[in-house]
Design an enzyme around this catalytic site. Structure first.
Site, PDB file in Angstrom:
ATOM      1  N   GLU A 332     136.203  46.540  46.214  1.00 50.52           N
ATOM      2  CA  GLU A 332     135.160  46.025  47.195  1.00 50.52           C
ATOM      3  C   GLU A 332     134.991  46.935  48.769  1.00 50.52           C
ATOM      4  OE1 GLU A 332     133.007  43.555  49.314  1.00 50.52           O
ATOM      5  OE2 GLU A 332     133.581  42.579  47.191  1.00 50.52           O
ATOM      6  N   ASP A 364     134.341  52.399  48.720  1.00 48.28           N
ATOM      7  CA  ASP A 364     133.226  53.085  48.476  1.00 48.28           C
ATOM      8  C   ASP A 364     133.338  52.814  46.889  1.00 48.28           C
ATOM      9  OD1 ASP A 364     130.409  53.657  49.369  1.00 48.28           O
ATOM     10  OD2 ASP A 364     130.374  54.703  47.796  1.00 48.28           O
ATOM     11  N   ASP A 382     127.869  43.666  40.539  1.00 50.67           N
ATOM     12  CA  ASP A 382     127.430  42.233  40.615  1.00 50.67           C
ATOM     13  C   ASP A 382     127.432  42.756  42.258  1.00 50.67           C
ATOM     14  OD1 ASP A 382     127.379  39.324  40.608  1.00 50.67           O
ATOM     15  OD2 ASP A 382     129.066  39.048  40.805  1.00 50.67           O
TER      16      ASP A 382
END
Length: 812
Positions: A332, A364, A382
């Site tokens: 994340e 990242d 996702d």
């Protein structure tokens, strides 16, 4: 102290610092309105430079009529102190001013028009301020040449570099946007007022009063900034309540609530929504995540190691933890987003985040995939659609190759994009076909399934992309998964045979003709063959149109198609420029390139054939050569700057937090180049020297064209940053050397230093304005990063030719 050093130095430094801080603040606020769309960056820069250029031109005219530079400086600084906070508040009212429907994205015309309208007052004042500082410095030195221009240029560039560093390391953490712009503008005004006094005030109570007044003003600006944010979100989502705004280094995070739904936005883009911490069953917000996660997890018979990129807070992570895996790496980007969301997350997601099998990695994801040594059975991406260049990095050929290197021999990569039934609309067909063909360029086997959301399943092993609902149902039931709102029978509905065959047929066949990107998919067979039959026949199909249907880091066509799609869906009744831009061809630039050469040939004939006014034609020819050079310098340096920013983002990672620092490197190079020219070039009035600088610029651009693809595969983040910083500083260095030489050459034929400075500064900024629009809207996304370097080299060579023609003419 202020009198021991030139007041021009202090004021020029503060002008550079103020303009850089203001530019970053305006850019961040506008990107919130423009949904983080990088196409808008070029338009914002273009509007900025066009108005600053006009301001410098007007400043040259005004300064020639009024003798006292101090009064002019005080007036422009006071104007900035008022204009800057008002501009920020107006930016947050932008949607209301342009009557943009709630939740709709702004069109390219809206973005351009709003940037031009709202940036005008502040930018014009800053352009005028530059010329006034030149006038002040020239009066202090009592000089009649262009030396004051060079000094001001160097000092302003140093101030800009300092502004980028100060904002990145300090101001962003302690002041809100209104406070930041008012603080720097007030300091500049204060220095101008003090510098005009014979001696600075000695009474300490004067300074105590100034500090106290500043504290009161900054305190008042805090609730005003909150009010401005509330107004902005009322226009965007009128039925939602703004709960919080968090200034993350990756883009401002907004938390909004509608009834029992909580939504999280970053840089204006929806990240995820949740039903709240007290909801025990997945709400409709999480249902797509449940479906996606279960379809993805069933693609591998017995997955042990899973990499999840994004989506964890929206419910995907909670679904993955229901499977008997041994390890889940969840990447994340923003730790602050996780902290902001935690109080609103449902119990299932909070439980998943604390699961011992889950390792949360902040940073990242693209950089992680490039440098990781772990092997995975499944990589699940996702993320939102590639609506920005940042997101597009996860849908490119380079990323797919990097992901493939982390997969085992039977590993599977799964991702998704939005779609329309039967891929209706050319934009959605183009984008999804580009994703399919790009995957197919890396993986041996790619299967697509879905309707309004398409699931892409890619693997090197022919057995693992599986859309057989009976096989997937059996795996689901064998694992004993229990999920509210989902069961094994859902696979039969989601993977209905005729629909799967039709979607795969469309994506396999679309994008194989020269005009496919303009016309959309062709006629479809009534009964497409099975997937196995389609795979066998795929080898007989025409080759894929690589230019428009392979999405890559250095030619991000995927995000251009996504912008077309959202523009078409959110504002279907308004005409759009994006489809027209898709028709652009490189030869469209030829008339603009040939025109100055034809004009110069006309001047050459007028000088050599024997005209009565040879002296006039010579001076006009030299002016044309110098002004064209200044224009092309603005074009080439801005082309390089924007292109390098895109390239750096693609290979290094998210650069939102580093925009100020990257700009600082360019400005440091600019300042150093201008200083070198001022200090060591004895004869600045040399067209030969100016021509040599253009040749160097062309060589650098060509070297970047050849060498940049070699930098991309490097794995060391530190080395990547150093290389890009060096290249960016080099571009600034060449620009810095060019400006004082061009100013000196132009002043030698124009004879009016302040007006010459205004003209040169305005023309360079106008060139940069043109370049910013071209690079961000057409050249980079459609023709690719390499084309940008070739254009930069081409315009520099044209300028070199003009200067060589004019070199032999005297300044008579």
């Amino acid at each position: 102290m202020l009198r021991k050093v030139s007041a021009g130095l202090y004021i020029a430094l503060l002008l550079g610092l103020t303009s850089q801080v203001v530019q970053i603040v305006f850019l961040r606020d506008l990107l919130m309105i423009f949904h983080g769309n990088e196409l808008s960056i070029g338009l914002i820069f273009a509007a900025w430079m066009a108005w600053v250029g006009l301001g410098s031109y007007l400043g040259g005219i005004i300064s020639a009529k009024y003798a006292r530079a101090q009064i002019l400086l005080r007036g422009s600084a006071l104007g900035l102190l008022v204009a800057l906070p008002v501009t920020i508040l107006l930016i947050r009212e932008l949607r209301a001013v342009f009557m943009i429907p709630p939740a709709a994205q702004l069109s390219l015309v809206d973005i351009a028009a709003s940037s031009v309208l709202f940036l005008a007052p502040a930018c014009i004042l800053m352009g005028m301020h530059f010329v006034y500082v030149v006038k002040l410095w020239r009066s202090e030195d009592q000089s009649t040449d262009s030396s004051a221009v060079g000094k001001t240029y160097v000092s302003e560039a140093l101030g800009s570099a300092l502004g980028g560093i100060v904002f990145t390391t300090l101001l962003i953490h302690v002041l809100n946007p209104l406070q930041a712009v008012v603080a720097v503008a007030a300091v500049m005004l204060l220095v101008i007022v003090i510098a005009q006094r014979t001696t600075p005030p000695k009474n300490p109570f004067v300074y105590i009063g100034i500090v106290g007044l500043a504290a009161i003003i900054l305190g008042f600006l805090s609730p005003l900034d909150d009010w401005g944010h509330t107004r902005q979100w009322q226009h965007f989502l009128p039925r939602h309540e703004l709960l919080d705004i968090l200034p993350s280094k990756y883009g401002n995070i907004a938390v909004v609530q509608y009834a029992d739904q909580y939504s999280f936005y970053q840089s204006g883009q929806l990240v995820f929504s949740t039903a709240g911490r007290h909801e025990e069953r997945p709400g409709w917000e999480a249902q797509d995540s449940v479906t996606f996660a279960q379809l993805a997890m069933m693609q591998y018979k017995d997955p042990q190691q899973v990499l999840l990129i994004g989506g964890g807070l929206g419910g995907t992570l909670a679904e993955i933890t229901k499977h008997p895996v041994t390890g889940i790496d969840y990447v994340e980007l923003d730790e602050l987003l996780l902290q902001a969301a935690r109080p609103y997350l449902p119990a299932s997601t909070r439980s998943a985040l604390s699961d011992q099998r889950v390792q949360v990695l902040h940073g990242d994801a693209r950089l992680y995939v490039k440098t990781a040594d772990q092997r995975y059975d499944l990589i699940i991406v996702d993320l939102p659609d590639p609506a920005t260049a940042v997101l597009n990095r996860y849908y490119t050929k380079e990323f797919f190759a990097e992901a493939a290197s982390l997969l085992g021999p039977e590993g599977v990569l799964v991702l998704h994009t939005t779609s329309t039934p039967q891929l209706h609309r050319t934009a959605v067909a183009n984008r999804n076909a580009a994703v399919y063909h790009t995957l197919r360029d890396v993986f041996n086997h790619v299967v697509v399934a879905g309707d309004r959301v398409l699931l892409y399943i890619a693997s090197q092993d022919p057995q693992h992309p599986n859309v057989d609902p009976f096989v997937l149902q059996q795996r689901y039931e064998e694992r004993g998964i229990v999920t509210d709102g989902f069961s094994g029978t859902h696979f039969h509905t989601l993977l209905e045979g005729p629909n799967v065959r039709r979607v795969n047929w469309i994506l396999r066949n679309h994008g194989r003709t020269a005009d496919a990107h303009l016309t959309g998919p062709g006629p479809q067979p009534l009964l497409p063959g099975s997937l196995a039959e389609q795979t066998l026949k795929e080898h007989d199909l025409p080759a894929v149109n690589q230019r428009y249907f392979i999405n890559s880091d250095f030619k991000p066509i995927g995000y251009f198609y996504t912008l077309m799609l959202w523009d078409d869906m959110t504002r279907p009744l308004q005409p759009s420029l994006l489809p027209w831009l898709l028709q652009a061809r490189p030869w469209w630039l030829l008339p603009a390139a040939v025109l100055p050469l034809l004009l110069m040939f006309g001047f050459y004939l007028a000088v050599t054939v024997g005209s009565r006014n040879r002296g006039l034609w010579r001076r006009l020819g030299i002016r044309l050569a110098v002004l064209t050079t200044v224009l092309t310098t603005g074009i080439s340096t801005m082309m390089l700057q924007i292109t390098l920013l895109f390239a750096f983002q693609s290979v290094y990672g998210f650069v939102y937090e580093l925009v100020g620092l990257i700009t600082a490197f360019f400005m440091l190079g600019l300042a150093f180049g201008a200083w070198l020219a001022h200090r060591y070039l004895v004869n600045k009035y040399s067209l030969a020297t100016l021509a040599s600088i253009q040749l160097i610029m062309a060589v650098v651009a060509l070297l970047l064209w050849v060498g940049l693809p070699l930098i991309g595969p490097l794995r060391s983040p530190t080395l990547l940053f150093v290389l890009f910083a060096a290249v960016t500083a080099t571009a600034g260095l060449i620009n810095g050397i060019d400006f004082p030489v061009a100013a000196a050459c132009y002043t030698s034929v124009h004879r009016q230093p302040e007006k010459s400075a205004g003209v040169i500064y305005a023309v360079e900024l106008f060139g940069a304005c043109i370049s910013a629009v071209m690079a961000s809207t057409v050249v980079v996304p459609i023709f690719g990063i390499g084309a940008s370097f070739l254009i930069a080299a081409g315009v520099s060579i044209i300028a070199c030719i003009l200067l060589l023609i004019a070199k032999g003419w005297s300044y008579a």
